[in-house]
Design a protein around this motif. Structure first.
Motif, PDB file in Angstrom:
ATOM      1  N   ILE A 190      39.194  52.526  59.891  1.00 50.43           N
ATOM      2  CA  ILE A 190      40.331  53.223  60.518  1.00 50.43           C
ATOM      3  C   ILE A 190      41.318  52.167  60.995  1.00 50.43           C
ATOM      4  CG2 ILE A 190      41.080  54.848  62.291  1.00 50.43           C
ATOM      5  CD1 ILE A 190      38.212  55.863  62.501  1.00 50.43           C
ATOM      6  N   GLY A 232      45.633  47.285  60.539  1.00 49.70           N
ATOM      7  CA  GLY A 232      46.176  46.120  61.247  1.00 49.70           C
ATOM      8  C   GLY A 232      45.329  44.902  60.889  1.00 49.70           C
ATOM      9  N   SER A 243      50.152  54.953  60.101  1.00 49.36           N
ATOM     10  CA  SER A 243      51.586  54.706  59.874  1.00 49.36           C
ATOM     11  C   SER A 243      51.848  54.478  58.382  1.00 49.36           C
ATOM     12  CB  SER A 243      52.013  53.463  60.661  1.00 49.36           C
ATOM     13  OG  SER A 243      51.555  52.302  60.000  1.00 49.36           O
ATOM     14  N   MET A 256      50.407  46.058  64.732  1.00 52.16           N
ATOM     15  CA  MET A 256      51.373  45.440  65.648  1.00 52.16           C
ATOM     16  C   MET A 256      51.870  44.095  65.125  1.00 52.16           C
ATOM     17  SD  MET A 256      49.780  45.878  69.406  1.00 52.16           S
ATOM     18  CE  MET A 256      48.206  46.645  69.243  1.00 52.16           C
ATOM     19  N   LEU A 292      57.412  42.291  65.309  1.00 56.88           N
ATOM     20  CA  LEU A 292      57.457  43.169  66.491  1.00 56.88           C
ATOM     21  C   LEU A 292      57.365  42.289  67.735  1.00 56.88           C
ATOM     22  CD1 LEU A 292      55.186  46.035  65.125  1.00 56.88           C
ATOM     23  CD2 LEU A 292      57.659  46.034  65.361  1.00 56.88           C
ATOM     24  N   PRO A 350      57.704  38.482  69.612  1.00 56.50           N
ATOM     25  CA  PRO A 350      57.267  37.164  69.127  1.00 56.50           C
ATOM     26  C   PRO A 350      55.831  37.227  68.625  1.00 56.50           C
ATOM     27  CG  PRO A 350      57.181  37.243  71.519  1.00 56.50           C
ATOM     28  CD  PRO A 350      57.707  38.587  71.077  1.00 56.50           C
ATOM     29  N   ARG A 384      53.363  34.442  67.436  1.00 60.40           N
ATOM     30  CA  ARG A 384      52.966  33.059  67.150  1.00 60.40           C
ATOM     31  C   ARG A 384      51.499  33.079  66.752  1.00 60.40           C
ATOM     32  NH1 ARG A 384      51.448  28.785  71.758  1.00 60.40           N
ATOM     33  NH2 ARG A 384      51.134  30.685  72.933  1.00 60.40           N
ATOM     34  N   THR A 405      48.059  58.307  56.847  1.00 60.94           N
ATOM     35  CA  THR A 405      46.887  59.200  56.866  1.00 60.94           C
ATOM     36  C   THR A 405      46.089  58.974  58.160  1.00 60.94           C
ATOM     37  OG1 THR A 405      46.796  58.817  54.475  1.00 60.94           O
ATOM     38  CG2 THR A 405      44.949  60.009  55.456  1.00 60.94           C
ATOM     39  N   CYS A 452      49.759  49.289  73.338  1.00 61.61           N
ATOM     40  CA  CYS A 452      49.519  47.936  72.820  1.00 61.61           C
ATOM     41  C   CYS A 452      48.916  46.952  73.832  1.00 61.61           C
ATOM     42  CB  CYS A 452      50.733  47.371  72.133  1.00 61.61           C
ATOM     43  SG  CYS A 452      52.172  47.423  73.115  1.00 61.61           S
ATOM     44  N   GLY A 469      39.074  45.178  67.362  1.00 60.45           N
ATOM     45  CA  GLY A 469      40.536  45.117  67.432  1.00 60.45           C
ATOM     46  C   GLY A 469      41.050  45.196  68.855  1.00 60.45           C
ATOM     47  N   ARG A 470      42.351  45.126  68.964  1.00 58.23           N
ATOM     48  CA  ARG A 470      43.000  44.992  70.290  1.00 58.23           C
ATOM     49  C   ARG A 470      42.849  46.274  71.097  1.00 58.23           C
ATOM     50  NH1 ARG A 470      47.990  41.555  72.215  1.00 58.23           N
ATOM     51  NH2 ARG A 470      49.291  43.045  73.269  1.00 58.23           N
ATOM     52  N   ASN A 513      44.749  38.391  70.514  1.00 56.53           N
ATOM     53  CA  ASN A 513      45.776  37.889  69.616  1.00 56.53           C
ATOM     54  C   ASN A 513      45.302  38.138  68.193  1.00 56.53           C
ATOM     55  OD1 ASN A 513      48.007  36.922  71.047  1.00 56.53           O
ATOM     56  ND2 ASN A 513      46.880  35.100  71.701  1.00 56.53           N
TER      57      ASN A 513
HETATM   58  C1  LIG Z   1      55.069  42.410  71.515  1.00 57.23           C
HETATM   59  C2  LIG Z   1      53.796  41.766  71.005  1.00 57.23           C
HETATM   60  C3  LIG Z   1      53.730  40.394  70.871  1.00 57.23           C
HETATM   61  C4  LIG Z   1      52.577  39.788  70.380  1.00 57.23           C
HETATM   62  N1  LIG Z   1      52.549  38.429  70.220  1.00 57.23           N
HETATM   63  C5  LIG Z   1      51.496  37.856  69.616  1.00 57.23           C
HETATM   64  C6  LIG Z   1      51.493  36.456  69.347  1.00 57.23           C
HETATM   65  O1  LIG Z   1      52.437  35.721  69.678  1.00 57.23           O
HETATM   66  N2  LIG Z   1      50.410  35.938  68.706  1.00 57.23           N
HETATM   67  C7  LIG Z   1      49.359  36.709  68.315  1.00 57.23           C
HETATM   68  O2  LIG Z   1      48.440  36.185  67.678  1.00 57.23           O
HETATM   69  N3  LIG Z   1      49.321  38.022  68.596  1.00 57.23           N
HETATM   70  C8  LIG Z   1      50.359  38.613  69.234  1.00 57.23           C
HETATM   71  N4  LIG Z   1      50.336  39.956  69.510  1.00 57.23           N
HETATM   72  C9  LIG Z   1      49.085  40.694  69.291  1.00 57.23           C
HETATM   73  C10 LIG Z   1      48.849  41.112  67.850  1.00 57.23           C
HETATM   74  O3  LIG Z   1      49.907  41.914  67.388  1.00 57.23           O
HETATM   75  C11 LIG Z   1      47.547  41.896  67.861  1.00 57.23           C
HETATM   76  O4  LIG Z   1      46.521  41.076  68.372  1.00 57.23           O
HETATM   77  C12 LIG Z   1      47.093  42.367  66.496  1.00 57.23           C
HETATM   78  O5  LIG Z   1      48.085  43.088  65.832  1.00 57.23           O
HETATM   79  C13 LIG Z   1      45.878  43.248  66.723  1.00 57.23           C
HETATM   80  O6  LIG Z   1      45.396  43.690  65.490  1.00 57.23           O
HETATM   81  P1  LIG Z   1      44.463  44.962  65.447  1.00 57.23           P
HETATM   82  O7  LIG Z   1      44.144  45.216  64.025  1.00 57.23           O
HETATM   83  O8  LIG Z   1      43.370  44.763  66.399  1.00 57.23           O
HETATM   84  O9  LIG Z   1      45.344  46.164  66.035  1.00 57.23           O
HETATM   85  P2  LIG Z   1      46.716  46.768  65.513  1.00 57.23           P
HETATM   86  O10 LIG Z   1      47.606  45.716  64.999  1.00 57.23           O
HETATM   87  O11 LIG Z   1      47.205  47.625  66.613  1.00 57.23           O
HETATM   88  O12 LIG Z   1      46.273  47.701  64.292  1.00 57.23           O
HETATM   89  C14 LIG Z   1      45.663  48.936  64.497  1.00 57.23           C
HETATM   90  C15 LIG Z   1      46.107  49.875  63.381  1.00 57.23           C
HETATM   91  O13 LIG Z   1      45.398  51.112  63.520  1.00 57.23           O
HETATM   92  C16 LIG Z   1      46.278  52.171  63.203  1.00 57.23           C
HETATM   93  N5  LIG Z   1      45.765  53.392  63.836  1.00 57.23           N
HETATM   94  C17 LIG Z   1      45.714  53.709  65.151  1.00 57.23           C
HETATM   95  N6  LIG Z   1      45.174  54.930  65.329  1.00 57.23           N
HETATM   96  C18 LIG Z   1      44.857  55.384  64.094  1.00 57.23           C
HETATM   97  C19 LIG Z   1      44.272  56.591  63.614  1.00 57.23           C
HETATM   98  N7  LIG Z   1      43.915  57.577  64.451  1.00 57.23           N
HETATM   99  N8  LIG Z   1      44.098  56.735  62.288  1.00 57.23           N
HETATM  100  C20 LIG Z   1      44.463  55.745  61.425  1.00 57.23           C
HETATM  101  N9  LIG Z   1      45.036  54.588  61.820  1.00 57.23           N
HETATM  102  C21 LIG Z   1      45.229  54.417  63.140  1.00 57.23           C
HETATM  103  C22 LIG Z   1      47.613  51.708  63.774  1.00 57.23           C
HETATM  104  O14 LIG Z   1      48.692  52.394  63.181  1.00 57.23           O
HETATM  105  C23 LIG Z   1      47.591  50.224  63.443  1.00 57.23           C
HETATM  106  O15 LIG Z   1      48.178  49.957  62.198  1.00 57.23           O
HETATM  107  C24 LIG Z   1      51.458  40.579  70.035  1.00 57.23           C
HETATM  108  C25 LIG Z   1      51.526  41.970  70.182  1.00 57.23           C
HETATM  109  C26 LIG Z   1      52.669  42.563  70.678  1.00 57.23           C
HETATM  110  C27 LIG Z   1      52.723  44.050  70.836  1.00 57.23           C
END
Ligand SMILES: Cc1cc2nc3c(=O)[nH]c(=O)nc-3n(C[C@H](O)[C@H](O)[C@H](O)COP(=O)(O)OP(=O)(O)OC[C@H]3O[C@@H](n4cnc5c(N)ncnc54)[C@H](O)[C@@H]3O)c2cc1C
Length: 464
Positions: free
Chosen positions: A7, A10, A33, A39, A52, A54, A56, A231, A387, A417-418, A426
């Motif tokens: 699910i 990201g 999405s 993110m 979205l 910065p 880094r 989806t 987020c 994940g986050r 990160n």
């Molecule tokens: C403003 C900002 C700045 C940042 N700066 C940095 C930085 O400088 N350096 C760095 O390393 N990190 C940074 N981050 C953090 C980084 O974006 C996250 O750590 C990373 O994207 C987390 O990945 P993830 O897969 O855990 O979660 P996400 O990226 O949130 O991915 C989760 C995915 O799950 C999907 N989803 C949610 N619910 C459902 C559902 N019910 N069904 C299907 N899909 C679903 C979402 O649409 C999303 O695509 C930043 C974040 C933000 C918001």
């Protein structure tokens, strides 16, 4: 072949999917999405790839470095980091540097800061009391006055609660401690280390950080995995071994990797008992609104991003894409800025329409003085729900029973994940969680995924 449903597309979900494909599993990814990257996606805006806010990329783990480099290839540049605090019209280096702070604050204020730092050190040494919340942690590291000047307003804008209600986990994870001894050595040029630290340099893909995740998706498809965009997963089926789509159909699987918000995942489990539902009610996320402005000026300020500490402004951080690899190639003579606002769901900011947010952004940018009277040509708004997992003081008391419930009742669900694991990740942490979740599923290893991203202390700013 093990059938695995993922699910979220990201960094965490895509990494898990890619590794599972490599390890011979049958993988299907569902993304709410229309994009991959979560993110950390990038998108074209006014002809320039932007992120979205910065983004880094950095890591202390050689395995993650290699994983990232394999995807980035040659298409990245090293960026010399400049990210300062902007406070009431002046720039301060961040991480804080005494000489710079002194020059900006003047002798009187600097003496007050130095005095409160020393007083704090003596008091702590005598009382031996450990900090109990975010405010105490920062005061113990920097002294009361520097806390008030450079940390309090920004942190309260970000989290929406008083700093004394914030857990120290956030500080320990994100703020480099200050050592007067090291600062003095550096001031006199006696610091031995000359390597580039995470403070000074980072790598960034020319097409934006999201290109890494677009490439992951391409590799997943090439390896036989399936990715369904637009989806959303509406819930988990009765047996807890499959997902329910928005149209009510279900897909069963042997393992489920979830990166959707932990609270939503657990609330959708049919066997979640009352105490777990009550614990989930105590876990909150903070939302971000990004207001992008296109400004008719190409030299507004040289930072990649600026922390806006000024308490009178709601604005928290400004990214200037002109100073990132993609922006440097933009020949239009304009700059794209992203202004960050943090808020709760249902708040006045979250429910404002785009035009009102763009007008607010333009007004506040002008008040910082950073706009230099240049005209704003265009605006664009992106809303990011959930987020920031809020580390409210004592949040672990609510989180731990939820983790225990998932472990005991649903060993086939891997929450990473986050927002998926309620960890202030990160990208590198989410990538690591994805790799290790895949190993647990394919090889039966027992990596404790809940322990990732607890490498406090040295993570944020040190290391090469
Ligand atoms: C403003 C900002 C700045 C940042 N700066 C940095 C930085 O400088 N350096 C760095 O390393 N990190 C940074 N981050 C953090 C980084 O974006 C996250 O750590 C990373 O994207 C987390 O990945 P993830 O897969 O855990 O979660 P996400 O990226 O949130 O991915 C989760 C995915 O799950 C999907 N989803 C949610 N619910 C459902 C559902 N019910 N069904 C299907 N899909 C679903 C979402 O649409 C999303 O695509 C930043 C974040 C933000 C918001």
């Amino acid at each position: 072949m093990k059938r695995v449903t993922v699910i979220g597309a990201g960094p965490a979900g895509l990494t898990a999917a890619l590794e599972l494909c490599r390890l011979g599993c049958d993988v299907e990814v569902f993304e709410a999405s229309p994009h991959v990257g979560g993110m950390a996606r990038s998108f074209p805006l006014w002809g320039v790839p932007v992120d979205l806010g910065p983004h880094r990329f950095f890591t202390r783990d050689p395995r993650i470095t290699q994983f990232w480099l394999d995807l980035a290839g040659e298409d990245f540049e090293l960026v010399n980091r400049l990210t300062r605090i902007h406070y009431r019209g002046r720039f301060y280096d961040y991480p804080l540097r005494p000489a710079n702070a002194l020059a900006n604050l003047g002798w009187g204020e600097a003496a007050r800061c130095g005095g409160s730092y020393l007083r704090e050190k003596v008091n702590r040494a005598l009382s031996r009391k450990q900090p109990d919340n975010f405010e105490e942690w920062v005061v113990s590291a920097f002294g009361q006055r520097l806390y008030e000047l450079f940390f309090q307003a920004y942190s309260e804008k970000l989290w929406g609660i008083p700093c004394r209600d914030l857990d120290i986990d956030f500080a320990a994870q994100r703020i480099q401690r200050f050592s007067l001894g090291r600062a003095l050595l550096a001031a006199f040029g006696w610091e031995r280390s000359s390597h580039k630290t995470l403070t000074s340099t980072f790598a960034h893909p020319v097409q934006g950080c999201g290109v890494i995740y677009e490439r992951m998706a391409t590799r997943i498809l090439a390896a036989g995995g399936r990715i369904h965009l637009s989806t959303p997963i509406a819930g988990i089926n009765r047996a807890g071994d499959g997902v329910i789509l928005a149209d009510g159909t279900t897909r069963s699987c042997d393992h489920l990797v979830s990166t959707m918000p932990l609270t939503q995942l657990c609330r959708s489990l049919p066997d979640a008992p009352g105490p777990i539902l009550q614990a989930l009610d105590q876990l909150h996320y903070r939302n971000t609104i990004l207001v992008y402005l296109r400004v008719a000026h190409d030299r507004l300020f040289p930072d990649q991003w600026v922390y806006v500490q000024t308490p009178e402004l709601r604005l928290g951080r400004i990214t200037n894409f002109r100073n990132w690899p993609s922006g440097r190639r933009d020949a239009s003579g304009t700059s794209i800025l992203a202004l960050e606002y943090w808020c709760d769901r249902g708040s006045d900011l979250w429910t404002s329409d785009d035009a009102a947010l763009i007008a607010l952004g333009e007004r506040e940018l002008a008040r910082t003085g950073l706009l230099q009277n240049a005209p704003v040509l265009d605006g664009h708004v992106v809303r990011l729900p959930c987020c920031y997992p809020v580390y409210r003081k004592g949040y672990r008391e609510w989180l731990h029973p939820v983790i225990a419930f998932l472990r005991q009742n649903h060993p086939g669900i891997h929450a990473i994940g986050r927002y998926g694991a309620f960890k202030y990740n990160n990208q590198d942490h989410s990538i690591l969680m994805g790799i290790l979740a895949a190993e647990n599923i394919a090889h039966g290893t027992t990596h404790n995924l809940w322990e990732i991203n607890t490498d406090y202390g040295v993570y944020q700013e040190s290391g090469s």
